[in-house]
Write an enzyme that holds these catalytic residues in place. Structure first.
Site, PDB file in Angstrom:
ATOM      1  N   SER A  19      61.138  -5.108   9.385  1.00  0.00           N
ATOM      2  CA  SER A  19      62.374  -5.725   8.269  1.00  0.00           C
ATOM      3  C   SER A  19      62.817  -6.782   8.708  1.00  0.00           C
ATOM      4  O   SER A  19      62.981  -7.339   9.833  1.00  0.00           O
ATOM      5  CB  SER A  19      63.734  -4.671   8.777  1.00  0.00           C
ATOM      6  OG  SER A  19      64.675  -5.035   7.886  1.00  0.00           O
ATOM      7  N   THR A  66      66.701   1.721   4.753  1.00  0.00           N
ATOM      8  CA  THR A  66      65.243   1.675   3.847  1.00  0.00           C
ATOM      9  C   THR A  66      64.565   2.715   4.096  1.00  0.00           C
ATOM     10  O   THR A  66      65.082   3.859   4.695  1.00  0.00           O
ATOM     11  CB  THR A  66      64.663   0.268   4.643  1.00  0.00           C
ATOM     12  OG1 THR A  66      63.547  -0.048   3.643  1.00  0.00           O
ATOM     13  CG2 THR A  66      64.219   0.299   6.048  1.00  0.00           C
ATOM     14  N   LYS A  70      66.762   6.517   1.962  1.00  0.00           N
ATOM     15  CA  LYS A  70      67.545   6.026   0.751  1.00  0.00           C
ATOM     16  C   LYS A  70      68.256   7.286   0.155  1.00  0.00           C
ATOM     17  O   LYS A  70      69.365   7.340  -0.235  1.00  0.00           O
ATOM     18  CB  LYS A  70      67.033   5.037  -0.242  1.00  0.00           C
ATOM     19  CG  LYS A  70      66.620   3.749   0.384  1.00  0.00           C
ATOM     20  CD  LYS A  70      66.226   2.852  -0.608  1.00  0.00           C
ATOM     21  CE  LYS A  70      65.872   1.467   0.004  1.00  0.00           C
ATOM     22  NZ  LYS A  70      65.357   0.435  -0.792  1.00  0.00           N
ATOM     23  N   ASP A 106      70.557  -2.889  -4.171  1.00  0.00           N
ATOM     24  CA  ASP A 106      69.263  -3.330  -4.995  1.00  0.00           C
ATOM     25  C   ASP A 106      69.579  -3.824  -6.300  1.00  0.00           C
ATOM     26  O   ASP A 106      68.929  -4.536  -6.698  1.00  0.00           O
ATOM     27  CB  ASP A 106      68.176  -2.112  -4.809  1.00  0.00           C
ATOM     28  CG  ASP A 106      67.576  -2.070  -3.576  1.00  0.00           C
ATOM     29  OD1 ASP A 106      67.556  -2.796  -2.530  1.00  0.00           O
ATOM     30  OD2 ASP A 106      67.102  -0.940  -3.087  1.00  0.00           O
ATOM     31  N   GLY A 127      56.873   0.263 -12.375  1.00  0.00           N
ATOM     32  CA  GLY A 127      57.261   0.824 -11.429  1.00  0.00           C
ATOM     33  C   GLY A 127      58.248   2.001 -11.609  1.00  0.00           C
ATOM     34  O   GLY A 127      59.444   1.565 -12.376  1.00  0.00           O
ATOM     35  N   ALA A 128      58.373   3.219 -11.141  1.00  0.00           N
ATOM     36  CA  ALA A 128      59.354   4.083 -11.404  1.00  0.00           C
ATOM     37  C   ALA A 128      59.568   4.816 -10.100  1.00  0.00           C
ATOM     38  O   ALA A 128      60.047   5.988 -10.022  1.00  0.00           O
ATOM     39  CB  ALA A 128      58.749   5.312 -12.512  1.00  0.00           C
ATOM     40  N   GLY A 129      59.302   4.182  -8.913  1.00  0.00           N
ATOM     41  CA  GLY A 129      59.981   4.545  -7.610  1.00  0.00           C
ATOM     42  C   GLY A 129      61.314   4.287  -7.550  1.00  0.00           C
ATOM     43  O   GLY A 129      62.168   4.013  -8.536  1.00  0.00           O
ATOM     44  N   GLY A 130      62.038   4.127  -6.055  1.00  0.00           N
ATOM     45  CA  GLY A 130      63.145   3.797  -5.927  1.00  0.00           C
ATOM     46  C   GLY A 130      63.505   2.311  -6.393  1.00  0.00           C
ATOM     47  O   GLY A 130      64.569   2.336  -7.166  1.00  0.00           O
ATOM     48  N   ASN A 151      54.771   2.920 -15.731  1.00  0.00           N
ATOM     49  CA  ASN A 151      54.460   3.318 -14.156  1.00  0.00           C
ATOM     50  C   ASN A 151      52.936   3.928 -14.567  1.00  0.00           C
ATOM     51  O   ASN A 151      52.450   4.402 -15.388  1.00  0.00           O
ATOM     52  CB  ASN A 151      55.327   4.473 -13.857  1.00  0.00           C
ATOM     53  CG  ASN A 151      55.133   4.902 -12.465  1.00  0.00           C
ATOM     54  OD1 ASN A 151      55.213   3.720 -11.561  1.00  0.00           O
ATOM     55  ND2 ASN A 151      55.066   6.058 -11.915  1.00  0.00           N
ATOM     56  N   GLY A 238      60.524 -11.695  -4.277  1.00  0.00           N
ATOM     57  CA  GLY A 238      61.403 -10.604  -3.733  1.00  0.00           C
ATOM     58  C   GLY A 238      62.269 -11.076  -2.311  1.00  0.00           C
ATOM     59  O   GLY A 238      62.908 -10.206  -2.171  1.00  0.00           O
TER      60      GLY A 238
HETATM   61  P1  NAP Z   1      58.035   3.587  -4.050  1.00  0.00           P
HETATM   62  O1  NAP Z   1      59.262   4.460  -4.338  1.00  0.00           O
HETATM   63  O2  NAP Z   1      57.296   4.105  -3.093  1.00  0.00           O
HETATM   64  O3  NAP Z   1      57.544   3.401  -5.201  1.00  0.00           O
HETATM   65  C1  NAP Z   1      56.305   3.031  -5.369  1.00  0.00           C
HETATM   66  C2  NAP Z   1      55.789   2.539  -6.931  1.00  0.00           C
HETATM   67  O4  NAP Z   1      54.595   1.581  -6.965  1.00  0.00           O
HETATM   68  C3  NAP Z   1      55.370   3.580  -7.680  1.00  0.00           C
HETATM   69  O5  NAP Z   1      55.924   3.181  -9.096  1.00  0.00           O
HETATM   70  C4  NAP Z   1      54.079   3.648  -7.804  1.00  0.00           C
HETATM   71  O6  NAP Z   1      53.357   4.361  -8.920  1.00  0.00           O
HETATM   72  C5  NAP Z   1      53.589   2.147  -7.633  1.00  0.00           C
HETATM   73  N1  NAP Z   1      52.204   1.844  -6.977  1.00  0.00           N
HETATM   74  C6  NAP Z   1      51.856   2.171  -5.803  1.00  0.00           C
HETATM   75  N2  NAP Z   1      50.531   1.780  -5.749  1.00  0.00           N
HETATM   76  C7  NAP Z   1      50.270   1.651  -7.149  1.00  0.00           C
HETATM   77  C8  NAP Z   1      49.024   1.109  -7.545  1.00  0.00           C
HETATM   78  N3  NAP Z   1      47.803   0.848  -6.828  1.00  0.00           N
HETATM   79  N4  NAP Z   1      48.760   0.833  -8.937  1.00  0.00           N
HETATM   80  C9  NAP Z   1      49.784   1.012  -9.738  1.00  0.00           C
HETATM   81  N5  NAP Z   1      51.066   1.287  -9.292  1.00  0.00           N
HETATM   82  C10 NAP Z   1      51.290   1.544  -8.009  1.00  0.00           C
HETATM   83  O7  NAP Z   1      58.683   2.291  -3.356  1.00  0.00           O
HETATM   84  P2  NAP Z   1      59.942   1.465  -3.926  1.00  0.00           P
HETATM   85  O8  NAP Z   1      60.916   1.663  -2.802  1.00  0.00           O
HETATM   86  O9  NAP Z   1      60.253   1.653  -5.250  1.00  0.00           O
HETATM   87  O10 NAP Z   1      59.714  -0.062  -3.650  1.00  0.00           O
HETATM   88  C11 NAP Z   1      58.561  -0.784  -4.529  1.00  0.00           C
HETATM   89  C12 NAP Z   1      58.322  -2.137  -4.062  1.00  0.00           C
HETATM   90  O11 NAP Z   1      59.579  -2.822  -4.039  1.00  0.00           O
HETATM   91  C13 NAP Z   1      57.879  -2.288  -2.397  1.00  0.00           C
HETATM   92  O12 NAP Z   1      57.123  -3.254  -2.178  1.00  0.00           O
HETATM   93  C14 NAP Z   1      59.199  -2.669  -1.561  1.00  0.00           C
HETATM   94  O13 NAP Z   1      58.878  -3.610  -0.624  1.00  0.00           O
HETATM   95  C15 NAP Z   1      60.063  -3.608  -2.793  1.00  0.00           C
HETATM   96  N6  NAP Z   1      61.347  -3.689  -2.799  1.00  0.00           N
HETATM   97  C16 NAP Z   1      61.766  -4.990  -2.581  1.00  0.00           C
HETATM   98  C17 NAP Z   1      63.063  -5.139  -2.346  1.00  0.00           C
HETATM   99  C18 NAP Z   1      63.752  -6.508  -2.332  1.00  0.00           C
HETATM  100  O14 NAP Z   1      64.767  -6.559  -1.853  1.00  0.00           O
HETATM  101  N7  NAP Z   1      63.039  -7.680  -2.666  1.00  0.00           N
HETATM  102  C19 NAP Z   1      64.101  -3.984  -2.488  1.00  0.00           C
HETATM  103  C20 NAP Z   1      63.440  -2.896  -2.820  1.00  0.00           C
HETATM  104  C21 NAP Z   1      62.069  -2.773  -2.801  1.00  0.00           C
HETATM  105  P3  NAP Z   1      53.093   5.885  -8.900  1.00  0.00           P
HETATM  106  O15 NAP Z   1      54.432   6.712  -9.352  1.00  0.00           O
HETATM  107  O16 NAP Z   1      52.066   6.172  -9.767  1.00  0.00           O
HETATM  108  O17 NAP Z   1      52.585   6.338  -7.481  1.00  0.00           O
END
Ligand code: NAP
Length: 276
Positions: A19, A66, A70, A106, A127-130, A151, A238
């Site tokens: 972090s 983190t 969350k 966020d 992307g459809a994660g957090g 996604n 980012g």
């Molecule tokens: P998460 O909940 O694990 O979601 C991951 C996302 O990435 C899902 O939509 C997943 O798709 C997709 N993904 C993973 N591998 C892939 C691939 N090979 N091809 C296509 N799609 C892929 O993670 P998160 O918390 O949302 O975070 C996502 C990113 O944002 C991370 O890198 C995190 O560090 C960054 N982030 C940055 C900040 C900032 O302040 N800069 C804040 C929050 C997060 P599926 O659903 O198909 O698995």
């Protein structure tokens, strides 16, 4: 709020060694002249709730949250902001008069990093994660004309779209603003071509404005940011979003305006440890 010498804040995660928040928040406290400390709190999921409940009595004013905590952070809170409640996750906890308050910076951190109105813009969120949920909700709330989520696993985009009342698309569609909220680009072992292909971006032109939420440990340019700059887009990276969400957390805990320049320079110059 800020007149509490020796107050503590921290980041709860597992792992948390990577972090950048300790460097960013320590720089903010120093710059604001506060005798506050910010520490890493590596906490296993099974100990999360009891740890959080013990923090206020140990002198903590707040914590960032983190992966993987969350959702649990929202669950443990006595009160949630509209953003945290709608997104279904919290990344900031504040301890106020014996209550635990949850927020999700966020979402507003993304809007602050954009630093312009998004009204009328067509936004495409990958992307459809957090992070995707927070971005889609923030852009919809801020008045984007259309928010579309793509996604890799299409059903997740559809579920998110139904819940947050945005659109889901099976393939990329034209937009004015693209936000990469996938984790593609995080793994330096995956080459740029493969990363772009995973998102369907190879061989395409970027829109005028691109946000890549991903940032690398060594500060190198991410594949999506490189693709966007080559295509002449304005790129917000980012680390800028991380600083902006950290600035909002700082203000929630201290009641002070965040010293953005000090936080930015810490984010870009100090390298985190890799230990847990
Ligand atoms: P998460 O909940 O694990 O979601 C991951 C996302 O990435 C899902 O939509 C997943 O798709 C997709 N993904 C993973 N591998 C892939 C691939 N090979 N091809 C296509 N799609 C892929 O993670 P998160 O918390 O949302 O975070 C996502 C990113 O944002 C991370 O890198 C995190 O560090 C960054 N982030 C940055 C900040 C900032 O302040 N800069 C804040 C929050 C997060 P599926 O659903 O198909 O698995």
């Amino acid at each position: 709020m800020a007149d509490q010498p020796g107050a503590l804040c921290g980041v709860l995660g597992y792992p948390v060694g990577h972090s950048r928040s300790p460097a960013i928040q320590a720089a903010a406290f120093r710059s604001a002249g506060l005798d506050w400390r910010y520490v890493k709190l590596p906490v296993r999921p099974e100990l999360f709730e009891e740890t959080v409940r013990a923090l206020p009595a140990s002198g903590y004013r707040g914590a960032n949250v983190t992966i993987p905590h969350k959702l649990a952070a929202l669950g443990v809170a006595d009160r949630a902001s509209p953003a945290a409640a709608a997104i279904g996750a919290a990344n900031t906890l504040s301890f106020v008069d014996g209550r635990i308050e949850a927020d999700n910076t966020d979402a507003s951190g993304l809007l602050d990093a954009l630093d312009r109105p998004v009204t009328g813009l067509r936004a495409l969120v990958l992307g459809a994660g957090g992070a995707g949920r927070a971005a889609a909700w923030a852009l919809r709330e801020a008045g984007a004309a259309r928010v579309t989520v793509w996604n890799r696993t299409g059903e997740r985009a559809e579920a998110l779209a139904r819940e947050l009342e945005v659109a889901a698309a099976p393939r990329l569609e034209p937009a004015d603003l693209l936000v990469n909220a996938t984790s593609v680009g995080l793994d330096p072992a995956v080459g740029e071509q493969d990363a772009l292909a995973a998102l369907g971006l190879d061989g395409t032109d970027p829109p005028g404005l691109v946000v890549d939420l991903v940032y690398t440990q060594d500060g190198s340019e991410t594949p999506v940011a490189a693709w966007a700059s080559r295509g002449g887009a304005e790129v917000i990276d980012g680390l800028e979003v991380l600083v902006r969400q950290g600035a909002l957390s700082f203000s929630l805990w201290t009641g002070l305006r965040a010293p953005l320049d000090a936080m930015r320079s810490a984010a870009r110059s100090e390298r985190p440890e890799t230990a847990p």
